[in-house]
Design an enzyme around this catalytic site. Structure first.
Site, PDB file in Angstrom:
ATOM      1  N   SER A 182      30.185  24.128  33.931  1.00 23.26           N
ATOM      2  CA  SER A 182      29.813  23.432  32.697  1.00 23.26           C
ATOM      3  C   SER A 182      29.395  21.992  32.901  1.00 23.26           C
ATOM      4  O   SER A 182      28.661  21.444  32.083  1.00 23.26           O
ATOM      5  CB  SER A 182      30.980  23.477  31.714  1.00 23.26           C
ATOM      6  OG  SER A 182      32.157  22.962  32.308  1.00 23.26           O
ATOM      7  N   HIS A 210      29.018  29.395  29.483  1.00 25.86           N
ATOM      8  CA  HIS A 210      27.767  28.634  29.320  1.00 25.86           C
ATOM      9  C   HIS A 210      26.522  29.459  29.602  1.00 25.86           C
ATOM     10  O   HIS A 210      25.412  28.981  29.381  1.00 25.86           O
ATOM     11  CB  HIS A 210      27.795  27.386  30.213  1.00 25.86           C
ATOM     12  CG  HIS A 210      28.730  26.357  29.682  1.00 25.86           C
ATOM     13  ND1 HIS A 210      28.353  25.391  28.783  1.00 25.86           N
ATOM     14  CD2 HIS A 210      30.059  26.184  29.879  1.00 25.86           C
ATOM     15  CE1 HIS A 210      29.395  24.655  28.463  1.00 25.86           C
ATOM     16  NE2 HIS A 210      30.452  25.112  29.110  1.00 25.86           N
ATOM     17  N   LYS A 241      29.005  28.376  22.049  1.00 23.31           N
ATOM     18  CA  LYS A 241      27.948  27.643  22.767  1.00 23.31           C
ATOM     19  C   LYS A 241      26.589  28.233  22.363  1.00 23.31           C
ATOM     20  O   LYS A 241      26.086  27.891  21.311  1.00 23.31           O
ATOM     21  CB  LYS A 241      28.252  27.646  24.254  1.00 23.31           C
ATOM     22  CG  LYS A 241      29.669  27.048  24.485  1.00 23.31           C
ATOM     23  CD  LYS A 241      29.957  26.631  25.850  1.00 23.31           C
ATOM     24  CE  LYS A 241      31.439  26.301  26.054  1.00 23.31           C
ATOM     25  NZ  LYS A 241      31.983  25.255  25.186  1.00 23.31           N
TER      26      LYS A 241
END
Ligand SMILES: Cc1ncc(COP(=O)(O)O)c(C=O)c1O
Length: 397
Positions: A182, A210, A241
């Site tokens: 990340s 992610h 996300k």
């Protein structure tokens, strides 16, 4: 001076004091803070789905039909058909037999690791893993060995030393890794991790937080790659996300998911995700699957930003991902650069320890399909000017 003032003073002295900044208004990639309009390059809403009309409409409709919140945990009266439907959609997206929702990605990692590992087991964890994996390892009370970031040789040496699970005193061994890191935007060597796990009889837990939504033909993530899909024992991810909503989930074989439903304390003892959140996430998964142009757009914008910054002499990590990192080392320098970028119309917070290792403070720049190419050009110009000469700032947006 007594606790906590003494600790606070030390945190300030180390330039690690944290505050929150209040966003007053949002529009596309713009945010307003202290009455100022800034371009936001620090969002994990990679596909721009948090503001998608279908996602918002789904949340509103679910709120009208089921209320704003859930009345209890899933195992009591908190389970809607919507929760089950979202779990089926996520399992299909990930190419797994089943999935289980958690209150967040953090809770999913902590709950899963605590459930599957305990005294006598061994967890082998990448040095740059997300804090929620680190905390899951701690909570499990299994022995944890941290291997240097993506170092397959070091990992294999640890696997060789681990007592076989079929021998006396040998517990289960898990390899635990982010897929897309990340804060660096780089990838774990997934096929090699799978090979090592198979060779040494270890299990593999991957955190695809992610990458989910951003990679894969339908947004299945990095675990959706040929040879990887369906191969890890547990895949953890988040709805917060690329899907632009909130919540976390674990996907895997049905037996593992049934086990987590019975043993993961962060699932059992926490209220179900609210209906508007579940409905919005379900719609976001559908939009992400059917609008591949969003993936192409964010990755294209990130590639342009990376190339533009490098062409201007800025060292950048994270090529090939929506996350770019400009490592500057010192906390104060990172904070100073972030302030100057703010003054010049860019919202890019400084990332400091303990989020990243000491000496690697950085600017973390994240791209989104909500950005326009001209905004990325502005980013490149201002960041390059500011990093090259932090004292005179850059251009105004
Ligand atoms: C790799 C990774 N795993 C898990 C999480 C936690 O996800 P959530 O924000 O849904 O709690 C994050 C987010 O910060 C993350 O970066």
């Amino acid at each position: 001076m007594a606790f906590p003032d003494d600790d606070l003073q030390r945190i300030r002295r180390e330039a690690r004091f944290r505050t929150t900044r209040a966003i007053e208004r949002k529009e596309g990639a713009w945010v307003w803070i202290d009455g100022r309009r800034l371009l936001n390059f620090s969002s994990n809403d990679y596909l721009g789905l948090s503001a998608h009309p279908r996602v918002i409409a789904a949340a509103a409709e679910a709120a009208r039909r089921f209320g704003a919140g859930s009345p209890s945990a899933r195992l009591l009266s908190g389970n809607l058909a919507l929760h089950d439907e979202l779990e089926r959609a996520l399992a299909a997206l990930k190419g797994e037999e089943a999935a289980l929702l958690f209150g967040s990605g953090y809770l999913a990692n902590v709950g899963a690791l605590d459930a599957v590992a305990g005294h006598g087991d061994l967890l082998l964890s990448d040095a740059l893993n997300h804090a929620s994996l680190v905390d899951g390892c701690r909570l499990s009370r299994a022995r944890t060995c941290v291997y240097p970031h993506a170092d397959l040789g070091a990992l294999e040496a640890l696997l060789r030393q681990a007592p076989r699970s079929d021998s006396a005193g040998g517990g289960r061994v898990w390899i635990v890794s982010d897929t897309l890191f990340s804060m660096d935007g780089d990838r774990a060597p997934l096929p090699e991790l799978l090979t090592l796990a198979q060779r040494h009889g270890a299990r593999l837990l991957l955190d695809d937080a992610h990458a989910t939504g951003v990679f894969g033909e339908r947004g299945g993530g990095l675990t959706d790659a040929p040879g990887v899909r369906g191969q890890a024992d547990l895949v953890v991810s988040t709805l917060s996300k690329a899907f632009g909503v909130y919540g976390g989930f674990v996907a895997g074989k049905r037996a593992f998911i049934d086990f987590l439903r019975n043993r993961a304390r962060t699932f059992i003892f926490s209220t179900a995700l609210p209906p508007p959140t579940v409905a919005a996430a379900l719609e976001a998964v559908r939009v992400a699957a059917t609008e591949p142009e969003r993936r192409a757009r964010v990755l294209g914008l990130a590639a342009a930003a990376c190339a533009g910054l490098r062409a201007r002499g800025v060292e950048v990590l994270g090529e090939g991902s929506p996350i770019l990192a400009v490592v500057v080392g010192d906390e104060r320098r990172a904070l100073d650069l972030s302030h100057r970028l703010f003054e010049n119309g860019l919202f890019i917070p400084a990332i400091r320890p303990p989020t990243v290792p000491p000496g690697t403070s950085r600017l973390r720049i994240s791209l989104s399909a909500a950005h326009e190419p001209e905004q990325v050009e502005t980013l490149v110009q201002i960041v390059a000017a500011t990093v090259a000469n932090p004292d005179n700032g850059g251009e105004q947006v």
